[in-house]
Write a protein that holds these residues in place. Structure first.
Motif, PDB file in Angstrom:
ATOM      1  N   SER A  99      -2.208  13.088   6.806  1.00 25.41           N
ATOM      2  CA  SER A  99      -2.198  11.952   5.878  1.00 25.41           C
ATOM      3  C   SER A  99      -3.596  11.687   5.329  1.00 25.41           C
ATOM      4  O   SER A  99      -4.558  11.551   6.083  1.00 25.41           O
ATOM      5  N   TRP A 100      -3.663  11.610   3.993  1.00 27.13           N
ATOM      6  CA  TRP A 100      -4.903  11.266   3.279  1.00 27.13           C
ATOM      7  C   TRP A 100      -4.642   9.934   2.597  1.00 27.13           C
ATOM      8  O   TRP A 100      -3.915   9.872   1.607  1.00 27.13           O
ATOM      9  N   PHE A 101      -5.232   8.863   3.110  1.00 30.60           N
ATOM     10  CA  PHE A 101      -4.932   7.507   2.649  1.00 30.60           C
ATOM     11  C   PHE A 101      -6.001   7.063   1.649  1.00 30.60           C
ATOM     12  O   PHE A 101      -7.145   6.800   2.017  1.00 30.60           O
ATOM     13  N   ALA A 108      -3.909   1.430   9.917  1.00 25.42           N
ATOM     14  CA  ALA A 108      -2.817   2.222   9.333  1.00 25.42           C
ATOM     15  C   ALA A 108      -2.683   3.579   9.997  1.00 25.42           C
ATOM     16  O   ALA A 108      -1.665   4.243   9.854  1.00 25.42           O
ATOM     17  N   ALA A 156      -4.175   6.517   9.498  1.00 21.80           N
ATOM     18  CA  ALA A 156      -4.207   7.738   8.686  1.00 21.80           C
ATOM     19  C   ALA A 156      -5.195   8.731   9.288  1.00 21.80           C
ATOM     20  O   ALA A 156      -6.177   8.340   9.923  1.00 21.80           O
ATOM     21  N   ASP A 157      -4.927  10.019   9.089  1.00 23.21           N
ATOM     22  CA  ASP A 157      -5.852  11.033   9.585  1.00 23.21           C
ATOM     23  C   ASP A 157      -7.196  10.960   8.865  1.00 23.21           C
ATOM     24  O   ASP A 157      -8.244  11.124   9.474  1.00 23.21           O
ATOM     25  N   CYS A 194      -1.607   9.558   0.084  1.00 24.48           N
ATOM     26  CA  CYS A 194      -0.851   8.295   0.095  1.00 24.48           C
ATOM     27  C   CYS A 194      -1.719   7.177  -0.479  1.00 24.48           C
ATOM     28  O   CYS A 194      -2.944   7.203  -0.349  1.00 24.48           O
ATOM     29  N   SER A 223       0.125   2.072   2.963  1.00 23.25           N
ATOM     30  CA  SER A 223       0.060   2.222   4.421  1.00 23.25           C
ATOM     31  C   SER A 223       1.449   2.430   5.019  1.00 23.25           C
ATOM     32  O   SER A 223       1.586   3.048   6.082  1.00 23.25           O
ATOM     33  N   GLN A 230       3.625   4.405   4.066  1.00 28.60           N
ATOM     34  CA  GLN A 230       3.999   5.811   3.975  1.00 28.60           C
ATOM     35  C   GLN A 230       3.377   6.666   5.080  1.00 28.60           C
ATOM     36  O   GLN A 230       3.873   7.757   5.367  1.00 28.60           O
ATOM     37  N   ILE A 231       2.322   6.181   5.687  1.00 29.70           N
ATOM     38  CA  ILE A 231       1.553   7.012   6.609  1.00 29.70           C
ATOM     39  C   ILE A 231       2.342   7.436   7.850  1.00 29.70           C
ATOM     40  O   ILE A 231       2.304   8.616   8.228  1.00 29.70           O
ATOM     41  N   ASN A 281       2.798  11.378   8.783  1.00 26.98           N
ATOM     42  CA  ASN A 281       2.322  11.921  10.054  1.00 26.98           C
ATOM     43  C   ASN A 281       3.454  12.561  10.851  1.00 26.98           C
ATOM     44  O   ASN A 281       3.248  13.577  11.524  1.00 26.98           O
TER      45      ASN A 281
END
Length: 261
Positions: free
Chosen positions: A47-49, A63, A65-66, A246, A249, A251-252, A256
């Protein structure tokens, strides 16, 4: 000059895509090959937030995210907010360093955003509107200058390139264009089931990213419909993407989960 019809443009793009896929197959670099999988696993990014500089750092951190990508496409208006966010983010002692979304070179604002990203310790930068591999090389050199000016070892900052329509058709130019290039993605604006989206996804995931031995990152999907978003993620994973951009938040967790399989 004659005007090309939509159907003619679609046929031309599909023909170009077929040629690009044949090019990738000839080189034996396919999604699922050891080289591609090793690079994707080394990144460990699902995940790219993408967040605005005005976002609350603690909320963004929660959130899970990675990678958090701070959007610099609104500079110079957001310059003060960028500093506030980065300081608050550092206080949270995050596991991963920040990434920064840069405006396209066509905007004439990329260099200023690069300097700001390096100033705040960017682990990577995401360049939008990329037209070809030459623009990745241009970014590589601009990062080198900014790193040296900041007293950093050149080569520290990695690159994620988001291809626009021109970049999709020039996908083969991304192969070996820069040692910094860690992932390749594409910019949306098309329905996920449209012919254009299928051409873009096939080109990025099956040709450019695979041939270059790097991760393929899927486009941002609209927020609000969880079932549709789940389908988008499953489609992207089936097409060979290893992660997804994304802006919501919500969607994360889905990203993942789907891209962990």
């Amino acid at each position: 000059m004659p005007v090309r019809s939509h159907s003619a443009s679609t046929t031309h793009a599909s023909s170009d895509l077929a040629g690009l896929i044949r090019h990738a197959n000839a080189k034996k670099f396919k999604i699922g090959s050891p080289r591609s999988l090793t690079m994707a696993k080394s990144l460990k990014i699902r995940s790219w937030f993408i967040v605005a500089p005005s976002a609350e750092a603690s909320t963004v951190h929660s959130a899970d995210a990675d990678v958090v990508v701070l959007d610099l496409t609104g500079l110079p208006e957001s310059r003060n907010a960028v500093g506030d966010f980065c300081r608050a983010w550092a206080d949270l002692a995050p596991v991963a360093g920040l990434s920064f979304l840069l405006p396209a070179f066509s905007s004439a604002r990329t260099e200023a955003a690069i300097d700001l990203a390096i100033q705040y310790g960017a682990a990577s930068v995401v360049l939008s509107g990329v037209r070809n591999g030459a623009e990745v090389q241009r970014l590589d050199m601009a990062l080198r200058v900014a790193e040296i000016r900041a007293g950093l070892a050149p080569g520290k900052t990695r690159i994620v390139a988001l291809a626009n329509a021109s970049g999709i058709l020039a996908a083969s130019s991304f192969e070996r264009c820069s040692n910094r290039l860690a992932a390749l993605g594409w910019e949306g604006g098309y329905g996920p089931s449209s012919d254009t989206a299928r051409v873009a996804a096939g080109t990025i995931a099956l040709t450019a990213a695979a041939a270059a031995g790097i991760a393929a990152v899927d486009v941002v999907s609209p927020a609000g419909d969880a079932a549709a978003f789940l389908s988008d993620c499953e489609r992207a994973r089936a097409n060979g993407f290893s992660g997804k951009l994304c802006r919501s938040s919500d969607q994360i967790p889905i990203v993942n989960r789907i891209f962990s399989v």
